[in-house]
Write an enzyme that holds these catalytic residues in place. Sequence first.
Site, PDB file in Angstrom:
ATOM      1  N   ASN A  62      -4.468  60.527 170.638  1.00 42.44           N
ATOM      2  CA  ASN A  62      -4.130  61.320 169.207  1.00 42.44           C
ATOM      3  C   ASN A  62      -6.047  61.394 168.519  1.00 42.44           C
ATOM      4  OD1 ASN A  62      -3.030  62.341 166.730  1.00 42.44           O
ATOM      5  ND2 ASN A  62      -2.261  60.652 166.238  1.00 42.44           N
ATOM      6  N   ASP A 122      -0.453  64.674 162.655  1.00 40.28           N
ATOM      7  CA  ASP A 122       1.034  64.342 162.965  1.00 40.28           C
ATOM      8  C   ASP A 122       2.718  64.852 162.970  1.00 40.28           C
ATOM      9  OD1 ASP A 122      -1.085  63.058 164.362  1.00 40.28           O
ATOM     10  OD2 ASP A 122      -0.738  60.932 163.612  1.00 40.28           O
ATOM     11  N   GLY A 160       1.783  62.215 168.565  1.00 37.46           N
ATOM     12  CA  GLY A 160       1.340  62.112 167.517  1.00 37.46           C
ATOM     13  C   GLY A 160       0.120  63.380 168.202  1.00 37.46           C
ATOM     14  N   ASP A 196       8.653  76.594 184.972  1.00 41.89           N
ATOM     15  CA  ASP A 196       9.871  75.763 184.728  1.00 41.89           C
ATOM     16  C   ASP A 196      11.035  75.914 185.579  1.00 41.89           C
ATOM     17  OD1 ASP A 196      10.153  73.150 182.995  1.00 41.89           O
ATOM     18  OD2 ASP A 196      11.055  74.598 181.728  1.00 41.89           O
ATOM     19  N   GLU A 209       8.713  75.887 189.778  1.00 39.53           N
ATOM     20  CA  GLU A 209       9.446  74.349 189.837  1.00 39.53           C
ATOM     21  C   GLU A 209      11.151  74.436 190.350  1.00 39.53           C
ATOM     22  OE1 GLU A 209      11.535  71.193 186.797  1.00 39.53           O
ATOM     23  OE2 GLU A 209      11.463  72.568 186.486  1.00 39.53           O
TER      24      GLU A 209
HETATM   25 CA    CA Z   1      -2.631  64.253 165.841  1.00 43.22          CA
END
Ligand code: CA
Length: 618
Positions: free
Chosen positions: A140, A146, A165, A332, A361
């Site tokens: 973070n 956040d 976060g 993906d 993938e």
């Molecule tokens: Ca953050």
Amino acid sequence: MNQRIIKIIFLYLIIFLIAFNIFGQKIKIEPAFWWVNMNNPKLQLLVYARNISTYEVSIRNKNIELVKINKVENPNYLFLDLIITKKASAGVFNIDFTNKANKKITYKYELKKRQKPANEHVGFNSSDVIYLVMPDRFSNGNIKNDSPEGMMEKADRENPDGRHGGDLQGIINHLDYISNLGVTAIWLNPFQENNRPQYSYHGYATTNFYKTDPRFGTNKDYKHFVNECHNKNLKVIIDIVLNHCDTNNWLIKDLPSPDWIHQFPEFTRTNYRIPAILDPHGSEYDRNLMLNGWFDQIMADLNHKNPFLATYLIQNTIWWIEYAGIDGIRLDTQPYSDKDFVAGWAKQIFNEYPNFNIVGEAWLQKIALTAYWQKNANNTDGYNSNIPSVTDFPLCFAIASALNEHEGWAEGMNRLYYILAQDFLYAHPENNLIFVDNHDLTRFYQSIGGNLDKFKMGLAFLLTTRGIPMIYYGTELAMGGSESEGHGYIRKDFPGGWPNDKNNAFVAEGRSNEQNETFNYLQNILNWRKNAAVISTGKLMQFLPENNIYVYFRYNQNKTVMVVLNNNDSEQTIKTERYNEAIKGNTTGFDIIMKKQIDHISEFSIAPKSAMIIELSE
Ligand code: CA
């Protein structure tokens, strides 16, 4: 008609226009900007505004041709086919939208100058080792982002499935750590906006294809991240999701046309059975469910047969590559998307960036089923995916089994031999992405029962066999975690990534003895591997495992490396006469793991449950 009636009609018209906000409305165009001098001069703009399809469109610029104006079922959309001629210069041109009342709205569209030559998007190959980071769970670097306004899910570090976060700044702050470990490329799980009330941190349910999730940063921050990686000689791989997007995606909430997604009378899940697509005896029922069923209730399955959607996704990928200067892609759920669309998508990317690379993938247990999805595979139906690299799940599963099992005809160390003996099925096994775990699997340390010796053997194998190794963040700390407990347990926070974390594993003093042991073990091999062309481009010769010992060689014109894996609980003597074909004139060696000279390569001993990586010399 008398004046009173005219006044009333005029009044109603004004009320109507205000109600539908036609004059004041903002026109949204994607991609929001593009570049001059792209190899492909075509550009299709998605235009979104209320009833925009009732407007006339014109572009008065002799170097930009408006070839076609496409209308779809939803009047809020227009798709404009443009040709950006070679004469077009960087700058802004006007797109005029005029309604029936002759009211004109002008959109200033920007064409940018390209940042760097296309061939400087360098791709990745078996000289690289990729480090996979889940952005929410690494560090973070900015606590202010956040829980930003407008994002439904707020940070909650106590919830294993919540937002914790982590962000781009956090990763930037620790690029020296990553580079120092000895990896050469970074793959981030998707960073695009995933705005939904819960379980949004993983990134695989896009709500805005063109926007970085504000909890990770801004688009500018992402571009900055890529630049910072390049400054540290780290390549960047973007994770692209083509198969589905979140039902909260703005395009899904106001579909351009009903066939933009696969729709069923009630929620219908994919059967997740990729073989249904390849099975020569397969049913249309199974195939349809596999391809068109939804990956999850919140993930709308995109219909790639819709040409506007297909172009939208292709341009979106190229936009990110060009905008941020990316080197490669991890695609993906490759087999879940329309396979012809995927082949065309890849073709267009390589048309723009010839040195690029893409790994798809293809999560399958069997080699034949995996090999189908790689570029130039020898497929009887003639299919060519144009995707150079595939995820080697069969090898991944075999590594843990090989270390956990007792020796058998095809078990124990023989499992590795048998897997690699089937490489004839792959068009280019050296391009396979190889790994011991990833963000969806039980962590390797857990799979081999928390046994540090087996753990090291598995990693020594990974970094010396054929393929492009990938290491999941935290592996260097022998992080545990079982997939069966929930994905949150295999995606734990990197210790030290958050202010006030008890331990800071980014520095040696903050790591436990065991963590330092695995970190140093990996760091040693990784930094050696960086300059070991014999590993990245050399050939592989393997010998049938005997007595629970697996021996193979990597060799080129100048060098031979002998790798020995002893899966016994006791020290073993290795007599090498059987391997003379590979050893040739070499008589001595140097084990790069123990940093120890071997005076006589003809006979030497190996410690219980360990690996040796021996550079041979005459
Ligand atoms: Ca953050």
